[in-house]
Design a protein around this motif. Structure first.
Motif, PDB file in Angstrom:
ATOM      1  N   UNK A 129       0.736  -1.251  -0.002  1.00  0.00           N
ATOM      2  CA  UNK A 129       0.012  -0.076   0.086  1.00  0.00           C
ATOM      3  C   UNK A 129       0.860   1.239  -0.038  1.00  0.00           C
ATOM      4  N   UNK A 130       1.762   1.252   0.888  1.00  0.00           N
ATOM      5  CA  UNK A 130       2.801   2.438   0.804  1.00  0.00           C
ATOM      6  C   UNK A 130       3.556   2.807  -0.460  1.00  0.00           C
ATOM      7  N   UNK A 131       3.956   1.420  -1.087  1.00  0.00           N
ATOM      8  CA  UNK A 131       4.591   1.609  -2.483  1.00  0.00           C
ATOM      9  C   UNK A 131       3.783   2.228  -3.374  1.00  0.00           C
ATOM     10  N   UNK A 132       2.529   1.672  -3.349  1.00  0.00           N
ATOM     11  CA  UNK A 132       1.226   2.336  -4.333  1.00  0.00           C
ATOM     12  C   UNK A 132       1.320   3.764  -4.131  1.00  0.00           C
ATOM     13  N   UNK A 319       3.019  -4.640 -10.939  1.00  0.00           N
ATOM     14  CA  UNK A 319       1.951  -3.737 -11.236  1.00  0.00           C
ATOM     15  C   UNK A 319       2.389  -2.473 -12.001  1.00  0.00           C
ATOM     16  N   UNK A 320       3.781  -2.427 -12.386  1.00  0.00           N
ATOM     17  CA  UNK A 320       4.463  -1.341 -13.133  1.00  0.00           C
ATOM     18  C   UNK A 320       5.022  -0.187 -12.423  1.00  0.00           C
ATOM     19  N   UNK A 321       5.072  -0.393 -10.977  1.00  0.00           N
ATOM     20  CA  UNK A 321       5.710   0.711 -10.328  1.00  0.00           C
ATOM     21  C   UNK A 321       7.113   0.555 -10.616  1.00  0.00           C
ATOM     22  N   UNK A 322       7.747   1.966 -10.196  1.00  0.00           N
ATOM     23  CA  UNK A 322       9.347   2.174 -10.686  1.00  0.00           C
ATOM     24  C   UNK A 322       9.892   1.611  -9.327  1.00  0.00           C
ATOM     25  N   UNK A 323      11.248   1.606  -9.698  1.00  0.00           N
ATOM     26  CA  UNK A 323      12.197   1.315  -8.712  1.00  0.00           C
ATOM     27  C   UNK A 323      12.252   2.171  -7.440  1.00  0.00           C
ATOM     28  N   UNK A 325       9.841   4.173  -6.907  1.00  0.00           N
ATOM     29  CA  UNK A 325       8.635   4.261  -5.860  1.00  0.00           C
ATOM     30  C   UNK A 325       8.576   3.078  -5.011  1.00  0.00           C
ATOM     31  N   UNK A 326       9.092   2.011  -5.456  1.00  0.00           N
ATOM     32  CA  UNK A 326       9.323   0.720  -4.544  1.00  0.00           C
ATOM     33  C   UNK A 326      10.405   1.113  -3.108  1.00  0.00           C
ATOM     34  N   UNK A 327      11.661   1.661  -3.644  1.00  0.00           N
ATOM     35  CA  UNK A 327      12.590   1.926  -2.520  1.00  0.00           C
ATOM     36  C   UNK A 327      11.726   3.025  -1.636  1.00  0.00           C
ATOM     37  N   UNK A 332       9.743   3.963   4.151  1.00  0.00           N
ATOM     38  CA  UNK A 332       9.100   4.721   4.825  1.00  0.00           C
ATOM     39  C   UNK A 332       7.660   3.862   5.366  1.00  0.00           C
ATOM     40  N   UNK A 333       7.701   2.700   5.081  1.00  0.00           N
ATOM     41  CA  UNK A 333       6.512   1.976   5.431  1.00  0.00           C
ATOM     42  C   UNK A 333       6.357   1.525   7.137  1.00  0.00           C
ATOM     43  N   UNK A 334       5.230   1.894   7.800  1.00  0.00           N
ATOM     44  CA  UNK A 334       4.952   1.408   9.149  1.00  0.00           C
ATOM     45  C   UNK A 334       4.104   0.701   9.199  1.00  0.00           C
ATOM     46  N   UNK A 335       3.970  -0.221  10.175  1.00  0.00           N
ATOM     47  CA  UNK A 335       2.498  -0.879  10.303  1.00  0.00           C
ATOM     48  C   UNK A 335       2.338  -0.849  11.886  1.00  0.00           C
TER      49      UNK A 335
END
Length: 496
Positions: A129-132, A319-323, A325-327, A332-335
């Motif tokens: 979700x955070x990548x998207x 899904x086509x996301x860039x390197x 965006x993935x990085x 920055x993702x937290x849960x």
């Protein structure tokens, strides 16, 4: 939203299940403006669903009084004698298809990513979700919360019932969101909650024995085969080669149009993770994919989260996301409630809150803590739920006995069972480490901090973010483990 007449629902019921009887009583053309199995939600124009082992005829009577004009069920009821009815052989399968019809097939306007596995579903879902969201809004259906692009709500099931599921998807589309990441439980697959839902991507993280009970899965084989059902409705399958049942999982994934693999052990995987290291409270690793190698960082601690990151990376790339965006998304993702760390000011006490609640997650968590915090004694505070997943009592008792230095057993969703009875059963499997039973969870956390040695990790596991507890047949408000640890650690700092 397009509204359909009752005869259309009969047609769909016949298409996806066996209709054993129908009596529309001249209501063929009446429009269905409501669809629910909750009698409290019924309004005039509702098609009422009778389902569940605990269904009572009084619910149908209430639905009729509130304006339901037809009911669908696996049997006829006297309370509905003067109502239109559709009788089918499998209400759950048909219910899912009717929900898709009622909400106008919302998934066709979404990219839907399903995430399955015994451990790591929530973390992987939030990573993805955070990548998207580096590029576009993203909805989520998780065991922590639901989010449809506008409203966030507390979740009570990992995967909602089919009617709620389709409603969430519909609302997500209406809010202009194009992506939905969702956890998919074995129960959702076995009992048709996701019937008729096509996953653009289906992720299989891992499997170990869990949810084995009279009300869940009778044995491991049923549990495994239920999880594999997702690949029958998936376009792109993503499989963890280290996740258990590798051969059979890859065979099941052949039902999808293509398969992508990831691994920390097998260099031939499409996404291979290596050189994992702890940097402060963060993790760093290298990923090898498509012939290129890149270093990634995770804000969340826990070396075991690298597998979840690889899964999210593979899905995002598909899904086509860039390197980039993935990085950024991973960094920055937290849960909430997953590997949250609380430090005492003197550096001696560290509180860990995590949702680990089954054998695989326990072993991953505590083996990682031993590696990441040398020199600290590990105090485990946990319990197991009442009335289900009975195997966890043995599994968690043995895992804690293997990895923890001291153990405090306490309440965790006891339901109709007595907390002490559950804890004593867990205690039978603790052979080598000292343990005590402190039934009240808040008191157990206090005891863990007050009685632990000078340098200690206090791992409070099993409930994470949850701010309620099932006692008897009701969920009652109860401080989350995050609140409990923060409160006790604050008091500790003030004393020291």
């Amino acid at each position: 939203m397009k509204v359909y007449p009752l005869k259309k629902y009969l047609e769909v019921a016949g298409e996806y299940g066996a209709v054993t009887k129908s009596a529309l009583l001249g209501k063929e053309e009446q429009e269905v403006t409501g669809l629910t199995y909750n009698s409290k939600e019924v309004a005039p124009g509702t098609l009422f669903i009778c389902k569940g082992a605990n269904f009572k005829e009084a619910y149908l009577q209430e639905a009729k009084e509130r304006g339901a004009f037809c009911y669908i069920s696996e049997k006829e009821y006297q309370a509905g004698a003067d109502m239109s009815c559709i009788i089918v052989d499998d209400i759950r399968q048909v219910m899912a298809r009717l929900a898709i019809l009622f909400y106008n097939e919302p998934a066709k306007d979404l990219k839907v990513i399903g995430i399955g596995g015994t451990k790591g579903k929530t973390t992987t879902a939030f990573y993805l979700k955070n990548i998207i969201e580096q590029k576009a809004p993203c909805g989520i259906l998780s065991s922590i919360c639901t989010y449809d692009g506008k409203t966030e709500a507390v979740a009570h099931n990992t995967t909602p019932e089919s009617v709620e599921l389709q409603k969430y998807l519909y609302q997500t589309v209406q809010n202009g969101v194009k992506y939905m990441v969702m956890e998919v439980s074995s129960q959702a697959l076995k009992y048709h909650r996701v019937e008729g839902l096509d996953f653009d991507i289906g992720v299989f993280l891992n499997i170990s024995e869990d949810h084995i009970s009279p009300i869940e899965h009778p044995d491991f084989e049923d549990y495994f085969q239920s999880k594999m059902l997702m690949f029958k409705q998936t376009q792109t399958a993503i499989v963890n080669l280290d996740g258990g049942e590798r051969v059979r999982a890859l065979e099941a994934a052949k039902n999808a149009s293509q398969t992508i693999t990831f691994s920390l052990e097998d260099k031939t995987a499409d996404y291979y993770g290596k050189d994992i290291e702890k940097v402060g409270e963060h993790s760093r690793f290298k990923a090898v994919a498509k012939g290129a190698e890149k270093t990634y960082e995770l804000a969340m601690p826990g070396l075991f989260n690298i597998e979840n990151a690889l899964a999210a990376m593979a899905a995002a790339n598909a899904l086509g996301f860039s390197e980039e965006e993935i990085y950024t998304g991973l960094k920055t993702a937290r849960v909430k409630g997953r590997m949250e760390i609380f430090h005492a000011k003197d550096g001696n006490k560290i509180g860990i809150v995590d949702y680990a609640h089954n054998k695989l997650s326990f072993e991953k968590l505590f083996s990682s803590l031993k590696k990441e915090y040398p020199g600290y004694r590990i105090i485990a505070v946990f319990g197991t739920p009442g009335g289900k997943a009975f195997g966890r009592r043995k599994d968690l008792g043995e895992a804690a006995d293997r990895y923890a230095d001291e153990i405090i057993l306490t309440a965790d969703e006891p339901g109709v069972e007595q907390v002490r009875d559950i804890c004593e059963e867990i205690g039978k499997y603790i052979k080598h480490k000292p343990f005590q039973i402190v039934e009240e969870r808040s008191q157990a956390v206090e005891v863990a901090f007050s009685s632990s040695p000078k340098k200690a990790i206090i791992a409070v596991v099993g409930k994470g973010h949850e701010a309620s507890m099932k006692i008897g047949h009701e969920y009652v408000d109860y401080p989350s483990d995050l609140e409990l640890v923060a409160k006790v650690l604050k008091a500790y700092d003030e004393r020291n």
